[in-house]
Design an enzyme around this catalytic site. Structure first.
Site, PDB file in Angstrom:
ATOM      1  N   ASP A 218       0.768  -1.041  -0.035  1.00 30.93           N
ATOM      2  CA  ASP A 218      -0.095  -0.111   0.062  1.00 30.93           C
ATOM      3  C   ASP A 218       0.758   1.320   0.040  1.00 30.93           C
ATOM      4  O   ASP A 218       1.864   1.352   0.554  1.00 30.93           O
ATOM      5  CB  ASP A 218      -0.924   0.026   1.282  1.00 30.93           C
ATOM      6  CG  ASP A 218      -1.979   1.095   1.135  1.00 30.93           C
ATOM      7  OD1 ASP A 218      -2.807   1.025   0.399  1.00 30.93           O
ATOM      8  OD2 ASP A 218      -2.009   1.926   2.227  1.00 30.93           O
ATOM      9  N   GLU A 284       1.598  -0.711  -4.871  1.00 24.27           N
ATOM     10  CA  GLU A 284       0.447   0.365  -5.355  1.00 24.27           C
ATOM     11  C   GLU A 284       1.363   1.629  -5.193  1.00 24.27           C
ATOM     12  O   GLU A 284       1.591   2.193  -4.216  1.00 24.27           O
ATOM     13  CB  GLU A 284      -0.527   0.277  -4.099  1.00 24.27           C
ATOM     14  CG  GLU A 284      -1.729   1.092  -4.682  1.00 24.27           C
ATOM     15  CD  GLU A 284      -1.888   1.972  -3.613  1.00 24.27           C
ATOM     16  OE1 GLU A 284      -3.098   2.792  -3.877  1.00 24.27           O
ATOM     17  OE2 GLU A 284      -1.727   2.384  -2.500  1.00 24.27           O
TER      18      GLU A 284
HETATM   19  C1  NOJ Z   1      -4.355   2.915  -0.829  1.00 22.83           C
HETATM   20  C2  NOJ Z   1      -5.566   1.852  -0.709  1.00 22.83           C
HETATM   21  O1  NOJ Z   1      -5.893   1.328  -1.687  1.00 22.83           O
HETATM   22  C3  NOJ Z   1      -6.685   2.865  -0.055  1.00 22.83           C
HETATM   23  O2  NOJ Z   1      -7.743   1.999  -0.097  1.00 22.83           O
HETATM   24  C4  NOJ Z   1      -6.310   3.462   1.193  1.00 22.83           C
HETATM   25  O3  NOJ Z   1      -7.563   4.197   1.598  1.00 22.83           O
HETATM   26  C5  NOJ Z   1      -4.977   4.032   1.062  1.00 22.83           C
HETATM   27  N1  NOJ Z   1      -4.135   3.540   0.313  1.00 22.83           N
HETATM   28  C6  NOJ Z   1      -4.455   4.397   2.558  1.00 22.83           C
HETATM   29  O4  NOJ Z   1      -4.156   3.356   3.066  1.00 22.83           O
END
Ligand code: NOJ
Length: 560
Positions: A218, A284
């Protein structure tokens, strides 16, 4: 009608068929609270997921990515982790996780779990200790606490804003401020601190020891901040090869994509290498241009990065062709697989985005009173977009429910919304709840079979009866059967490890390419195009007859 013939221009060469699994896998994202509820409380859980794994095996995906199920107060639906080594009671227990993993592996499915290292929950033991210990304490060093500006420190330490809206700083009772790039209940960790680094390596080992096949990381571009946490001057970088500024696809500023972040991934690469078998890290990272993103997947870092540039491109053939080509050129330059994704739990589902007046545009949620997507057109294009994506070599991500053609819930009442982005923007952004609605499994059951009690944590639109799995299974040409067929052909023809050669004489609105022995033709325009005489249809997003491909449709062909 434009006619055909082709001189393939090789963009990406095919590789062998037996490389690491993550080079070509189709990976299905499960959002635990909305996939399947075993307990009946209306919130999906791990036993619910386990009971539905045969569906994923039947669908024909290779792996499952589970969004967070860890202990969490759920201020951001689990992306606020209070204990990285435990399952939240909402979702089950560690034993339930082990049972899920065992069942998945028995079915031949790999399992990737989510790791959230940029921030913890405010209920994490470290943050609680930091709050109790006070300014200047070693406990505060693990987060980014700072004094404020202004005469009495009444102003935040810098001008950074939260991705969810509002300032990225919150002041605590003793006067210090802490940084949170997301919600105030998600304090950012200090990745310069050795204990933070050691802790996450240990967390990786905890889940690797249990047998997971990898991690989705993440906010992989956010952990290291520019030293001194300077104000952001608002400068944004340009789209690759153009004078256009990046339009929100990449997070910009001194809090993102700092060079120092890569050392973390080199260390994690070494941790994964301690374990037998192929394990994978997927970034991500909302980073632009693609050449910057490629740095995350250099040979000694992560294995994959989500290709958000592809997701964010409008329904426009020249633009998509350009991003596809740039994706291969940049990923190939570091020997990494290209990835493809159209939907996830953070964006309006592609069946809805592609039905908007600007097809493929990305509002942060759609609600009542907003311009509504054209559902039929959106679904038609979504199926065409998926067939285009699954025809491309590389690894592809599917988001739960897209195999049913689900649109967003685009008329969710505001009082039911839960996404912190809705509240932090005072409702200006509807937020992400519309793409997170519990799945419809059975058309005639309460809650469409999501839970044994019929309870669902968000309401499902009544129109979803026709999208339910049991309404589509075995129905030739349904969205579900189209996905099953495409995934089977993709596997049999080894498209994931194939190559891409443009077949470019179909006109501007058409994306056509050869991947191994399959010719993929996607018509994004409204004019029909003629297909090669005598070609066999292997799969199509919409019925194709008479050698004509209508608009907003994709076909996979074998030439005679
Ligand atoms: C990316 C995640 O996919 C999202 O759902 C989240 O709110 C943010 N990062 C913060 O962790």
């Amino acid at each position: 009608m434009t006619s055909i013939d082709t001189r393939p221009a090789l963009v990406h060469a095919p590789s062998g068929t037996d490389g690491e699994w993550w080079r070509h896998a189709v990976i299905y994202q499960v959002y635990p609270r909305s996939f399947a509820d075993g307990s009946g409380d209306g919130i999906g859980d791990l036993p619910g997921i386990t009971s539905r794994l045969p569906h994923l095996a039947e669908l024909g995906v290779d792996a499952v990515w589970l969004s967070p199920f860890y202990r969490s107060p759920q201020a951001d639906a689990g992306y606020d982790v209070a204990d990285y080594r435990d399952v939240d009671p909402l979702f089950g227990t560690l034993d339930d996780f082990d049972a899920l993993l065992l069942r998945a592996h028995d079915l031949g499915l790999r399992v990737i779990v989510d790791l959230v290292p940029n921030h913890t929950s405010d209920e994490h033991a470290w943050f609680q200790a930091a709050m109790a210990a006070g300014p200047g304490s070693p406990e505060r060093e693990r987060y980014l606490f700072r004094e404020g500006q202004g005469e009495t420190g009444e102003l935040p330490p810098n001008n950074w804003e939260s991705i969810f809206g509002g300032p990225a700083w919150t002041r605590v009772a003793d006067g210090q401020w802490y940084l949170h790039l997301f919600d105030s209940r998600q304090p950012d960790l200090n990745w310069e601190h050795p204990e933070v680094r050691a802790e996450f390596e240990d967390v990786l080992r905890f889940w690797l020891d249990r047998g997971v096949d990898g991690f989705r990381i993440d906010v992989a571009h956010g952990m290291v901040k520019e030293p001194g946490l300077p104000d952001w001057d608002g400068h944004v970088s340009m789209i690759e090869g153009s004078d256009e500024p990046v339009a929100g696809n990449g997070n910009q500023g001194p809090m993102f994509d700092q060079d120092g972040v890569h050392e973390i991934y080199r260390a994690w690469n070494r941790v994964l290498a301690e374990y037998a078998g192929d394990r994978a890290l997927v970034a991500e990272a909302w980073v632009e241009p693609l050449s910057r993103l490629a740095r995350y997947v250099r040979p000694d870092e992560m294995q994959q990065a989500f290709n958000f540039a592809f997701l964010a491109t409008l329904w426009d053939a020249p633009a998509l062709r350009a991003v596809i080509e740039a994706s291969y050129l940049t990923a190939d330059s570091v020997g990494a697989p290209t990835t493809w994704v159209l939907s996830n739990h953070d964006v309006v589902r592609h069946a809805s985005r592609l039905g908007l007046p600007v097809a493929g545009s990305r509002p942060n949620g759609i609600g009542h009173g907003d311009e509504q997507p054209d559902e039929e057109l959106g679904l038609r294009r979504a199926r065409a977009a998926t067939l285009l994506m699954l025809g491309l070599p590389g690894s592809a991500y599917l988001y739960q429910g897209e195999e049913l053609g689900l649109p967003d819930h685009t008329a969710l009442p505001d009082e039911l919304r839960q996404d912190p982005a809705f509240f932090r923007t005072g409702g200006a952004e509807r937020g992400r709840d519309g793409c997170r609605v519990p799945l419809p499994w059975a058309a005639d059951e309460p809650g469409f079979g999501f839970s044994p009690t019929g309870v669902t944590w968000l309401p499902q639109p009544a129109s979803w009866a026709s999208y339910a799995l049991d309404a589509q299974r075995g129905v030739s040409g349904s969205t579900y059967e189209t996905y099953c067929l495409a995934l089977a052909v993709r596997r049999d023809e080894h498209l994931g490890t194939g190559g891409l050669a443009w077949a470019d004489s179909y006109g501007d609105d058409v994306i056509a390419f050869e991947n191994r022995d399959v010719l993929v033709v996607a018509n994004l325009g409204s004019e029909p195009v003629g297909l090669p005489a005598g070609a066999t249809v292997l799969a199509s997003s919409t019925p194709v007859s008479g050698g004509i491909l209508p608009g907003d449709a994709t076909v996979w062909l074998r030439r005679p």
